[in-house]
Design a protein around this motif. Structure first.
Motif, mmCIF file in Angstrom:
data_model
loop_
_atom_site.group_PDB
_atom_site.id
_atom_site.type_symbol
_atom_site.label_atom_id
_atom_site.label_comp_id
_atom_site.label_asym_id
_atom_site.label_seq_id
_atom_site.Cartn_x
_atom_site.Cartn_y
_atom_site.Cartn_z
ATOM 1 N N GLN A 1 10.029 -23.119 41.022
ATOM 2 C CA GLN A 1 11.189 -23.823 40.493
ATOM 3 C C GLN A 1 10.777 -25.207 39.992
ATOM 4 O O GLN A 1 9.649 -25.657 40.217
ATOM 5 C CB GLN A 1 12.280 -23.926 41.548
ATOM 6 C CG GLN A 1 12.835 -22.573 41.993
ATOM 7 C CD GLN A 1 13.399 -21.752 40.843
ATOM 8 O OE1 GLN A 1 14.114 -22.279 39.986
ATOM 9 N NE2 GLN A 1 13.089 -20.463 40.813
ATOM 10 N N LEU A 2 11.678 -25.867 39.294
ATOM 11 C CA LEU A 2 11.388 -27.147 38.669
ATOM 12 C C LEU A 2 12.253 -28.257 39.250
ATOM 13 O O LEU A 2 13.403 -28.022 39.631
ATOM 14 C CB LEU A 2 11.644 -27.076 37.163
ATOM 15 C CG LEU A 2 10.907 -25.992 36.378
ATOM 16 C CD1 LEU A 2 11.374 -26.018 34.927
ATOM 17 C CD2 LEU A 2 9.404 -26.194 36.457
ATOM 18 N N THR A 3 11.686 -29.446 39.284
ATOM 19 C CA THR A 3 12.476 -30.616 39.626
ATOM 20 C C THR A 3 12.002 -31.780 38.765
ATOM 21 O O THR A 3 10.901 -31.751 38.213
ATOM 22 C CB THR A 3 12.371 -30.967 41.125
ATOM 23 O OG1 THR A 3 13.324 -31.986 41.446
ATOM 24 C CG2 THR A 3 10.978 -31.450 41.499
ATOM 25 N N LYS A 4 12.836 -32.773 38.634
ATOM 26 C CA LYS A 4 12.512 -33.904 37.760
ATOM 27 C C LYS A 4 11.526 -34.849 38.430
ATOM 28 O O LYS A 4 11.034 -34.580 39.532
ATOM 29 C CB LYS A 4 13.793 -34.636 37.375
ATOM 30 C CG LYS A 4 14.573 -35.185 38.555
ATOM 31 C CD LYS A 4 15.920 -35.716 38.120
ATOM 32 C CE LYS A 4 16.839 -34.612 37.666
ATOM 33 N NZ LYS A 4 18.195 -35.109 37.302
ATOM 34 N N ALA A 5 11.246 -35.963 37.790
ATOM 35 C CA ALA A 5 10.247 -36.908 38.287
ATOM 36 C C ALA A 5 10.544 -37.342 39.716
ATOM 37 O O ALA A 5 11.702 -37.565 40.095
ATOM 38 C CB ALA A 5 10.194 -38.125 37.373
ATOM 39 N N LEU A 6 9.493 -37.456 40.499
ATOM 40 C CA LEU A 6 9.614 -37.828 41.900
ATOM 41 C C LEU A 6 9.716 -39.343 42.058
ATOM 42 O O LEU A 6 9.139 -40.104 41.279
ATOM 43 C CB LEU A 6 8.406 -37.317 42.676
ATOM 44 C CG LEU A 6 8.164 -35.809 42.601
ATOM 45 C CD1 LEU A 6 6.857 -35.453 43.284
ATOM 46 C CD2 LEU A 6 9.328 -35.038 43.219
ATOM 47 N N LYS A 7 10.395 -39.760 43.095
ATOM 48 C CA LYS A 7 10.571 -41.188 43.352
ATOM 49 C C LYS A 7 9.441 -41.719 44.223
ATOM 50 O O LYS A 7 9.074 -41.104 45.215
ATOM 51 C CB LYS A 7 11.915 -41.450 44.025
ATOM 52 C CG LYS A 7 12.289 -42.929 44.092
ATOM 53 C CD LYS A 7 13.670 -43.120 44.690
ATOM 54 C CE LYS A 7 14.107 -44.590 44.582
ATOM 55 N NZ LYS A 7 13.153 -45.537 45.169
ATOM 56 N N GLY A 8 8.900 -42.850 43.824
ATOM 57 C CA GLY A 8 7.928 -43.557 44.640
ATOM 58 C C GLY A 8 8.598 -44.741 45.302
ATOM 59 O O GLY A 8 9.832 -44.842 45.302
ATOM 60 N N PRO A 9 7.842 -45.668 45.856
ATOM 61 C CA PRO A 9 8.433 -46.839 46.502
ATOM 62 C C PRO A 9 9.256 -47.718 45.560
ATOM 63 O O PRO A 9 10.140 -48.441 46.002
ATOM 64 C CB PRO A 9 7.202 -47.599 47.014
ATOM 65 C CG PRO A 9 6.142 -46.569 47.154
ATOM 66 C CD PRO A 9 6.380 -45.615 46.028
ATOM 67 N N VAL A 10 8.961 -47.659 44.240
ATOM 68 C CA VAL A 10 9.634 -48.546 43.292
ATOM 69 C C VAL A 10 10.608 -47.807 42.385
ATOM 70 O O VAL A 10 11.714 -48.275 42.124
ATOM 71 C CB VAL A 10 8.608 -49.311 42.443
ATOM 72 C CG1 VAL A 10 9.287 -50.147 41.354
ATOM 73 C CG2 VAL A 10 7.754 -50.209 43.334
ATOM 74 N N ARG A 11 10.212 -46.644 41.864
ATOM 75 C CA ARG A 11 11.062 -45.949 40.890
ATOM 76 C C ARG A 11 10.709 -44.468 40.835
ATOM 77 O O ARG A 11 9.639 -44.047 41.298
ATOM 78 C CB ARG A 11 10.888 -46.569 39.498
ATOM 79 C CG ARG A 11 9.458 -46.480 38.975
ATOM 80 C CD ARG A 11 9.344 -47.040 37.559
ATOM 81 N NE ARG A 11 9.553 -48.477 37.511
ATOM 82 C CZ ARG A 11 8.574 -49.379 37.631
ATOM 83 N NH1 ARG A 11 7.317 -48.984 37.832
ATOM 84 N NH2 ARG A 11 8.832 -50.665 37.564
#
Length: 450
Positions: free
Chosen positions: A298-308
């Motif tokens: 399956q697909l998911t959008k960009a992952l979040k890091g500590p900043v964005r």
């Protein structure tokens, strides 16, 4: 596996080789230097990559160019080469000062700026006819230093996260990862329980380059700032490098240091890997070759890091018209008309190529919300807000010549790989990369392009 990746040979290497008449075998498809036209009818010569989706080349090469050629009294020919050979082809044409009228790179090509026309009027005409282009296109084809458009972008390819839903469900994450910490925690559990490693490369190839920048940008690090000043050596970069070192040690295997650009595709489609960053090439191949696995990926959008939460385009269409092109006006008109027909290109690419002029595909969200070939049919709906998280190489600045060379010579890839493997401490790996970046920036500043 489809041809879809960039090679590791630099433009400088190819220019030297072309000048010496030594473009050797083994660097990809043969270099193509079309001969001059003999007939009175207008000619337009185009070079493009071998598209990941065969149906796109079938449509473009056998239908679209013929229809456009008949309407414009022009004989249009297309040569297709593998993506890894594009740098070689471009350098050879520059060395010969002869070649195609329209040349498609799959990434920004600012190092060729002195060899191409200013594409400003093409953007202006398309803006007049089809509305504003996306910022991603401008950041990938415009040099704010010289005020020149060194290319023209019709489309880009999203780079979502491809994950094994069954494996992440088994460790308590049924919706897959939403943060980079989820990849580390979930990936560690999956590897321990099932033996499936995380599939993020640490080698000199394009997908590693994209993945490492995605992580850097999400941690608040980058190669340059908004104004093009080098800022790689920072505490944010150090945190990103330390994270990747831990991610490798806890969730991955040493084979990632020797991966080529299709290793992640093969690994996840075969069922070996738990998560990869890639274009929808992964899921499209699975739909055709391994339908059972397609249902699990399956697909998911960009992952979040500590900043964005941020990702990159996977590849960026960048057409150039050489200064030495024989039919510059025909090439300009072709691009304007092609953008006007982009919905057909979008559908022929099976949603692979997203428009840089959004109004040309007004029903995009509706189209990707239901695809009978997908498992489930709304799998690609996750891409509907891609412009809110996709960015360019060189973020938050422009894709300038220095950034291009840093990417093409794998400076960032090597920085992360050295630290992850233990060959260098994270601090020393960053210092070495920073020194290389300083040399590259200095060179292009001296040339007046940065």
């Amino acid at each position: 596996m489809a041809v879809k990746k960039r090679g590791t040979i630099t433009r400088r290497d190819f220019i030297k080789a072309a000048g010496a008449g030594a473009l050797a075998a083994g660097l990809g498809p043969a270099i193509i230097i079309p001969g001059r036209a003999h007939a009175a009818k207008k000619k337009l010569k185009i070079l493009q990559w071998v598209h990941f989706v065969p149906a796109y080349d079938e449509w473009f090469n056998k239908t679209y160019i013929k229809e456009w050629g008949e309407a414009n009294d022009t004989e249009v020919t297309v040569d297709n080469v593998g993506l890894a050979a594009l740098n070689a082809q471009g350098a050879a044409e520059v060395a010969a000062q002869k070649g195609h009228d329209l040349f498609l790179f799959m990434w920004p090509s600012p190092t060729f700026e002195d060899q191409v026309i200013d594409h400003k009027e093409i953007y202006e005409e398309c803006r007049r006819k089809y509305g504003d282009p996306i910022d991603l296109a401008i950041k990938s084809t415009y040099n704010p230093k010289t005020k020149k458009y060194y290319g023209f972008s019709d489309s880009f390819v999203p780079d979502p996260v491809n994950y094994r839903q069954d494996l992440f469900t088994a460790v308590g994450m049924p919706k897959g990862p939403s943060t980079w910490d989820d990849v580390r925690v979930g990936g560690r559990k999956i590897k321990q329980q099932f033996g499936n490693p995380v599939g993020i490369g640490l080698s000199p190839e394009i997908d590693t380059g994209m993945a490492m920048r995605t992580i850097m940008y999400s941690f608040g690090a980058s190669e340059q700032d908004r104004d093009g000043n080098l800022i790689l050596n920072s505490k944010e970069t150090l945190e990103a490098v330390k994270f990747v070192k831990a991610l490798f040690e806890e969730t991955m295997t040493p084979e990632v240091f020797a991966w080529d650009a299709s290793s992640n595709n093969r690994g996840v489609v075969s069922g070996k890997l738990s998560v990869v960053l890639n274009a929808i090439s992964t899921t499209r191949v699975a739909e055709k070759e391994n339908p059972d696995m397609s249902k699990k990926i399956q697909l998911t959008k960009a992952l979040k890091g500590p900043v964005r939460a941020i990702g990159l385009e996977h590849v960026m269409d960048c057409y150039v018209i050489w200064k030495f092109a024989e039919n510059k006006e025909g090439a300009k008109k072709f691009l304007v008309d092609y953008v006007g027909n982009f919905r057909k290109a979008f559908m022929a690419s099976e949603f692979y190529n997203f428009p840089c002029f959004p109004k040309t595909v007004p029903d995009l969200k509706k189209a990707i919300a239901h695809d009978p070939k997908a498992h489930p049919p709304d799998k690609y709906k996750v891409l509907e807000d891609v412009l809110s998280w996709a960015t360019n190489v060189g973020y938050p600045g422009y894709a300038n010549a220095a950034i291009d060379e840093i990417f093409a010579t794998w400076v960032i890839n090597n920085m992360f790989a050295k630290a992850a493997s233990g060959a260098e401490t994270p601090e020393d790996a960053i210092k070495q990369a920073d020194a290389a970046c300083k040399r590259i920036f200095a060179k292009w500043k001296e040339k007046g392009l940065v």
